[in-house]
Design a protein around this motif. Structure first.
Motif, PDB file in Angstrom:
ATOM      1  N   ILE A  36       4.473  -6.548   3.094  1.00 41.99           N
ATOM      2  CA  ILE A  36       4.937  -5.900   1.871  1.00 41.99           C
ATOM      3  C   ILE A  36       3.942  -6.317   0.801  1.00 41.99           C
ATOM      4  CG2 ILE A  36       6.757  -5.698   0.146  1.00 41.99           C
ATOM      5  CD1 ILE A  36       8.792  -6.333   2.357  1.00 41.99           C
ATOM      6  N   MET A  37       3.279  -5.371   0.212  1.00 36.90           N
ATOM      7  CA  MET A  37       2.220  -5.663  -0.753  1.00 36.90           C
ATOM      8  C   MET A  37       2.755  -6.570  -1.871  1.00 36.90           C
ATOM      9  SD  MET A  37       0.271  -1.978  -0.841  1.00 36.90           S
ATOM     10  CE  MET A  37      -0.925  -2.498  -2.036  1.00 36.90           C
ATOM     11  N   ARG A  80      15.890   4.120  -4.498  1.00 33.69           N
ATOM     12  CA  ARG A  80      16.987   3.502  -3.742  1.00 33.69           C
ATOM     13  C   ARG A  80      16.570   3.245  -2.293  1.00 33.69           C
ATOM     14  NH1 ARG A  80      20.217   7.270  -4.646  1.00 33.69           N
ATOM     15  NH2 ARG A  80      19.842   8.412  -2.732  1.00 33.69           N
ATOM     16  N   THR A  81      15.962   4.235  -1.667  1.00 30.11           N
ATOM     17  CA  THR A  81      15.598   4.115  -0.255  1.00 30.11           C
ATOM     18  C   THR A  81      14.419   3.176  -0.045  1.00 30.11           C
ATOM     19  OG1 THR A  81      16.452   6.334   0.115  1.00 30.11           O
ATOM     20  CG2 THR A  81      15.055   5.416   1.836  1.00 30.11           C
ATOM     21  N   LEU A  82      13.449   3.193  -0.944  1.00 28.82           N
ATOM     22  CA  LEU A  82      12.342   2.247  -0.833  1.00 28.82           C
ATOM     23  C   LEU A  82      12.883   0.821  -0.922  1.00 28.82           C
ATOM     24  CD1 LEU A  82       9.359   1.529  -0.596  1.00 28.82           C
ATOM     25  CD2 LEU A  82       9.177   1.832  -3.096  1.00 28.82           C
ATOM     26  N   GLY A  83      13.790   0.583  -1.860  1.00 27.31           N
ATOM     27  CA  GLY A  83      14.407  -0.739  -1.982  1.00 27.31           C
ATOM     28  C   GLY A  83      15.154  -1.129  -0.713  1.00 27.31           C
ATOM     29  N   ALA A  84      15.887  -0.176  -0.135  1.00 29.93           N
ATOM     30  CA  ALA A  84      16.641  -0.454   1.093  1.00 29.93           C
ATOM     31  C   ALA A  84      15.697  -0.734   2.264  1.00 29.93           C
ATOM     32  CB  ALA A  84      17.562   0.721   1.419  1.00 29.93           C
ATOM     33  N   LEU A  85      14.588  -0.008   2.338  1.00 29.38           N
ATOM     34  CA  LEU A  85      13.613  -0.223   3.411  1.00 29.38           C
ATOM     35  C   LEU A  85      12.991  -1.613   3.296  1.00 29.38           C
ATOM     36  CD1 LEU A  85      11.964   0.923   5.802  1.00 29.38           C
ATOM     37  CD2 LEU A  85      10.354   1.826   4.123  1.00 29.38           C
ATOM     38  N   LEU A  86      12.584  -1.987   2.095  1.00 31.75           N
ATOM     39  CA  LEU A  86      11.984  -3.308   1.894  1.00 31.75           C
ATOM     40  C   LEU A  86      13.012  -4.412   2.142  1.00 31.75           C
ATOM     41  CD1 LEU A  86       9.807  -2.618  -1.279  1.00 31.75           C
ATOM     42  CD2 LEU A  86       9.097  -2.573   1.125  1.00 31.75           C
ATOM     43  N   ASP A  87      14.238  -4.215   1.667  1.00 29.36           N
ATOM     44  CA  ASP A  87      15.299  -5.190   1.923  1.00 29.36           C
ATOM     45  C   ASP A  87      15.574  -5.323   3.413  1.00 29.36           C
ATOM     46  OD1 ASP A  87      15.618  -5.759  -0.768  1.00 29.36           O
ATOM     47  OD2 ASP A  87      17.385  -4.488  -1.016  1.00 29.36           O
ATOM     48  N   LEU A 122       3.532  -1.970   3.768  1.00 26.82           N
ATOM     49  CA  LEU A 122       4.504  -1.273   2.933  1.00 26.82           C
ATOM     50  C   LEU A 122       4.179  -1.527   1.469  1.00 26.82           C
ATOM     51  CD1 LEU A 122       7.785  -2.154   4.859  1.00 26.82           C
ATOM     52  CD2 LEU A 122       6.481  -0.026   4.947  1.00 26.82           C
ATOM     53  N   PRO A 123       4.511  -0.570   0.608  1.00 28.90           N
ATOM     54  CA  PRO A 123       4.219  -0.743  -0.820  1.00 28.90           C
ATOM     55  C   PRO A 123       5.136  -1.784  -1.453  1.00 28.90           C
ATOM     56  CG  PRO A 123       5.522   1.224  -0.481  1.00 28.90           C
ATOM     57  CD  PRO A 123       5.185   0.696   0.885  1.00 28.90           C
ATOM     58  N   ALA A 124       4.732  -2.247  -2.619  1.00 27.45           N
ATOM     59  CA  ALA A 124       5.583  -3.137  -3.405  1.00 27.45           C
ATOM     60  C   ALA A 124       6.773  -2.341  -3.921  1.00 27.45           C
ATOM     61  CB  ALA A 124       4.787  -3.720  -4.564  1.00 27.45           C
ATOM     62  N   ALA A 125       7.838  -3.038  -4.261  1.00 28.59           N
ATOM     63  CA  ALA A 125       9.064  -2.381  -4.729  1.00 28.59           C
ATOM     64  C   ALA A 125       8.818  -1.513  -5.961  1.00 28.59           C
ATOM     65  CB  ALA A 125      10.134  -3.429  -5.023  1.00 28.59           C
ATOM     66  N   GLY A 126       7.900  -1.892  -6.816  1.00 29.67           N
ATOM     67  CA  GLY A 126       7.645  -1.141  -8.042  1.00 29.67           C
ATOM     68  C   GLY A 126       6.619  -0.034  -7.907  1.00 29.67           C
ATOM     69  N   ALA A 127       6.175   0.261  -6.694  1.00 26.08           N
ATOM     70  CA  ALA A 127       5.157   1.298  -6.488  1.00 26.08           C
ATOM     71  C   ALA A 127       5.679   2.663  -6.928  1.00 26.08           C
ATOM     72  CB  ALA A 127       4.740   1.346  -5.021  1.00 26.08           C
ATOM     73  N   SER A 128       4.789   3.464  -7.469  1.00 25.33           N
ATOM     74  CA  SER A 128       5.178   4.809  -7.913  1.00 25.33           C
ATOM     75  C   SER A 128       5.265   5.764  -6.719  1.00 25.33           C
ATOM     76  CB  SER A 128       4.160   5.351  -8.914  1.00 25.33           C
ATOM     77  OG  SER A 128       2.952   5.695  -8.254  1.00 25.33           O
ATOM     78  N   LEU A 129       5.925   6.869  -6.950  1.00 20.90           N
ATOM     79  CA  LEU A 129       6.048   7.891  -5.918  1.00 20.90           C
ATOM     80  C   LEU A 129       4.668   8.351  -5.459  1.00 20.90           C
ATOM     81  CD1 LEU A 129       8.930  10.063  -5.541  1.00 20.90           C
ATOM     82  CD2 LEU A 129       6.850  11.373  -5.607  1.00 20.90           C
ATOM     83  N   ASP A 130       3.741   8.535  -6.394  1.00 23.23           N
ATOM     84  CA  ASP A 130       2.387   8.967  -6.035  1.00 23.23           C
ATOM     85  C   ASP A 130       1.633   7.907  -5.238  1.00 23.23           C
ATOM     86  OD1 ASP A 130       2.610  11.496  -7.170  1.00 23.23           O
ATOM     87  OD2 ASP A 130       1.864  10.826  -9.122  1.00 23.23           O
ATOM     88  N   GLU A 131       1.802   6.631  -5.603  1.00 27.61           N
ATOM     89  CA  GLU A 131       1.142   5.551  -4.864  1.00 27.61           C
ATOM     90  C   GLU A 131       1.646   5.497  -3.428  1.00 27.61           C
ATOM     91  OE1 GLU A 131       0.280   2.270  -8.364  1.00 27.61           O
ATOM     92  OE2 GLU A 131       2.292   2.399  -7.522  1.00 27.61           O
ATOM     93  N   VAL A 132       2.937   5.647  -3.255  1.00 27.19           N
ATOM     94  CA  VAL A 132       3.518   5.613  -1.910  1.00 27.19           C
ATOM     95  C   VAL A 132       3.094   6.836  -1.121  1.00 27.19           C
ATOM     96  CG1 VAL A 132       5.672   5.596  -0.590  1.00 27.19           C
ATOM     97  CG2 VAL A 132       5.456   4.177  -2.637  1.00 27.19           C
ATOM     98  N   ARG A 133       3.049   7.968  -1.762  1.00 26.38           N
ATOM     99  CA  ARG A 133       2.629   9.212  -1.090  1.00 26.38           C
ATOM    100  C   ARG A 133       1.230   9.051  -0.496  1.00 26.38           C
ATOM    101  NH1 ARG A 133       4.057  12.902  -4.918  1.00 26.38           N
ATOM    102  NH2 ARG A 133       5.999  13.391  -3.882  1.00 26.38           N
TER     103      ARG A 133
END
Length: 92
Positions: free
Chosen positions: A5-6, A42-49, A70-81
Motif C-alpha cells: 500500500i503506497m 468507500r470501496t477503496l477504504g474497504a479494500l485497503l482495510d 495499491l494506492p494510498a487511501a487519499g489517492a484521487s480517482l484519476d491517480e487510481v485509474r
C-alpha cells in the motif's frame, strides 16, 4: 502474494483471501467507470482495510518485491485509474 500500500508498507496475503478482495476490486472498478466518487472512496477504504486485516504485515526493513501495488487511501480517482489494469488490481 506480497502487496504494497503506497506510503504504508507491505503485507503478505494468502491465496485464500483473493476472492474477498477481488470482489471489492471489481466493485471499485465499477464505481470508477460510473464516476461514483463517494462509492469509490468507500470501496477503496474497504479494500485497503481488507488487506490490512487479512494480510500479515512485513517488517519495515523488509525489501521484498511487491507483486501488487495499491494506492494510498487519499489517492484521487484519476491517480487510481492510471494504476489499474483491465482486471483491476487483483488478477482474476
Amino acid at each position: 502474494m506480497i502487496v504494497r500500500i503506497m506510503g504504508e508498507g507491505q503485507w503478505k496475503l494468502a491465496d485464500s483471501h483473493f476472492a474477498e478482495l477481488n470482489a471489492l476490486d471489481d466493485e471499485l472498478l465499477a464505481e470508477m467507470e460510473s464516476g461514483d466518487e463517494d462509492g469509490f472512496r468507500r470501496t477503496l477504504g474497504a479494500l485497503l482495510d481488507g488487506v490490512r486485516k487479512v494480510g500479515v504485515p512485513l517488517p519495515d526493513d523488509s525489501l521484498e518485491p511487491s507483486e501488487l501495488i495499491l494506492p494510498a487511501a487519499g489517492a484521487s480517482l484519476d491517480e487510481v485509474r492510471e494504476m489499474l489494469t483491465d482486471d483491476g488490481f487483483f488478477p482474476g
